[in-house]
Design a protein around this motif. Structure first.
Motif, PDB file in Angstrom:
ATOM      1  N   ALA A 287       1.838   5.194   0.555  1.00 57.07           N
ATOM      2  CA  ALA A 287       1.525   6.228   1.529  1.00 57.07           C
ATOM      3  C   ALA A 287       2.228   7.504   1.116  1.00 57.07           C
ATOM      4  O   ALA A 287       3.236   7.473   0.397  1.00 57.07           O
ATOM      5  CB  ALA A 287       1.977   5.799   2.921  1.00 57.07           C
TER       6      ALA A 287
ATOM      7  N   PHE B 240      -0.463   7.745   6.559  1.00 54.17           N
ATOM      8  CA  PHE B 240      -1.643   6.994   6.129  1.00 54.17           C
ATOM      9  C   PHE B 240      -2.873   7.725   6.655  1.00 54.17           C
ATOM     10  O   PHE B 240      -2.996   7.919   7.871  1.00 54.17           O
ATOM     11  CB  PHE B 240      -1.610   5.570   6.686  1.00 54.17           C
TER      12      PHE B 240
ATOM     13  N   VAL C  28      -2.485   0.692   7.853  1.00 56.90           N
ATOM     14  CA  VAL C  28      -3.485   0.439   6.818  1.00 56.90           C
ATOM     15  C   VAL C  28      -4.849   0.200   7.453  1.00 56.90           C
ATOM     16  O   VAL C  28      -5.863   0.792   7.061  1.00 56.90           O
ATOM     17  CB  VAL C  28      -3.071  -0.774   5.953  1.00 56.90           C
TER      18      VAL C  28
ATOM     19  N   GLU D  59       0.850  -1.187   0.000  1.00 56.54           N
ATOM     20  CA  GLU D  59       0.000   0.000   0.000  1.00 56.54           C
ATOM     21  C   GLU D  59       0.886   1.237   0.000  1.00 56.54           C
ATOM     22  O   GLU D  59       1.819   1.357   0.775  1.00 56.54           O
ATOM     23  CB  GLU D  59      -0.897   0.002   1.240  1.00 56.54           C
TER      24      GLU D  59
ATOM     25  N   SER E 184      -6.192   3.447   9.422  1.00 60.37           N
ATOM     26  CA  SER E 184      -6.594   4.538   8.528  1.00 60.37           C
ATOM     27  C   SER E 184      -7.950   4.251   7.908  1.00 60.37           C
ATOM     28  O   SER E 184      -8.742   5.166   7.652  1.00 60.37           O
ATOM     29  CB  SER E 184      -5.539   4.763   7.437  1.00 60.37           C
TER      30      SER E 184
END
Length: 295
Positions: A24, A43, A78, A22, A81
């Motif tokens: 950021a 995040f 993750v 992911e 957030s």
């Protein structure tokens, strides 16, 4: 003005977070005269803006101030957030890459906390709902700013002294956290030899009344750090008149924070932490997740 750029995370040591690729936002939060730059990953919840006034967590990764497990808390960031919590993952100097002392490293943690305070409004963060969290020796970087003693001050027109507390987080969370620099388990940190006054940055020396709520998770199978010492620390935290929640995991070891190693432990600890934060009124009810996580 801070410039935000996309930057992929480095692949380090334990490879934490690799199961959750992911992106950021990444930016420089601290720069030194010799050109060394420390970056911070951010995040944020979907649709987040500077007017959101959201709760936030700053995570300090572990590695005993030598290894750089910078992705350790990516799965946590993750997940949180997605639950409305802003998460910040700052780099700090480690001995593998920089010629730094224990005091230098702790100062990076103090500076990161000050940076968070100074930039809360611009980042859409509620300054009254900011939490510090860390693992291993990174837990020290969370504990020290949270445990600073009151400062004795006197205004120029007053003859009497009064206590003034430095900025304090709403809560602090430690995972397999280092809590005593004088203990044998802390010898690799070399803090006793490098600090002018080790008690100034030693959590066991900073216990007092008026500390923020503490969440402490530890694996009972951890071969490196004794879970009973963390239970004792939580008991002392409460004995001083503060709130503490110890969560000892019977099937977890030193990898308690690593989602890809033991997802069940990750889920158990994260739900327990969320419940604690909601109980303390720091996170909203919507942040409490009771179903399976990270599916």
């Amino acid at each position: 003005m801070t410039t935000f750029t996309k930057e992929p995370s480095r692949d380090n040591g334990e490879g934490t977070g690799q199961s959750l690729p992911e992106e950021a936002e990444s930016f420089v939060w601290k720069k030194f005269a010799d050109g060394v730059c420390l970056r911070m990953r951010l995040f944020v919840p979907e649709g987040h803006s500077a007017h959101a006034f959201a709760p936030a967590v700053m995570f300090f990764y572990g590695g005993m101030w030598s290894a750089e497990y910078v992705d350790e808390f990516v799965p946590w960031a993750v997940h949180l957030s997605h639950r409305g919590i802003v998460c910040l993952l700052p780099e700090y100097r480690t001995r593998n890459r920089y010629d730094v002392s224990a005091e230098d490293i702790v100062q990076d943690g103090m500076d990161a906390w000050q940076w968070m305070n100074d930039n809360a409004a611009a980042l859409g963060i509620d300054p009254a709902s900011m939490t510090l969290a860390g693992a291993d020796a990174g837990a020290l970087l969370a504990l020290v700013p949270a445990m600073q003693p009151p400062i004795r001050k006197r205004k120029w027109w007053q003859w009497w002294m009064h206590d003034e507390l430095p900025p304090m987080p709403a809560a602090v969370a430690i995972f397999r956290g280092m809590i005593d620099l004088l203990a044998p388990e802390a010898r690799l940190l070399n803090a006793v030899q490098e600090c002018v006054d080790v008690h100034r940055i030693n959590p066991c020396s900073l216990l007092r009344r008026g500390l923020p709520p503490l969440f402490c998770a530890h694996g009972m199978l951890d071969p490196l750090l004794d879970y009973e010492m963390r239970e004792w620390f939580c008991a002392e935290w409460e004995k001083a008149g503060n709130v503490a929640r110890p969560v000892m995991c019977p099937t977890a070891d030193h990898t308690i924070t690593h989602f890809e190693v033991n997802p069940a432990v990750f889920e158990h600890v994260l739900i327990a932490w969320q419940s604690f934060m909601v109980e303390q009124g720091i996170w909203p009810e919507s942040a409490l997740e009771s179903a399976a996580l990270m599916q």
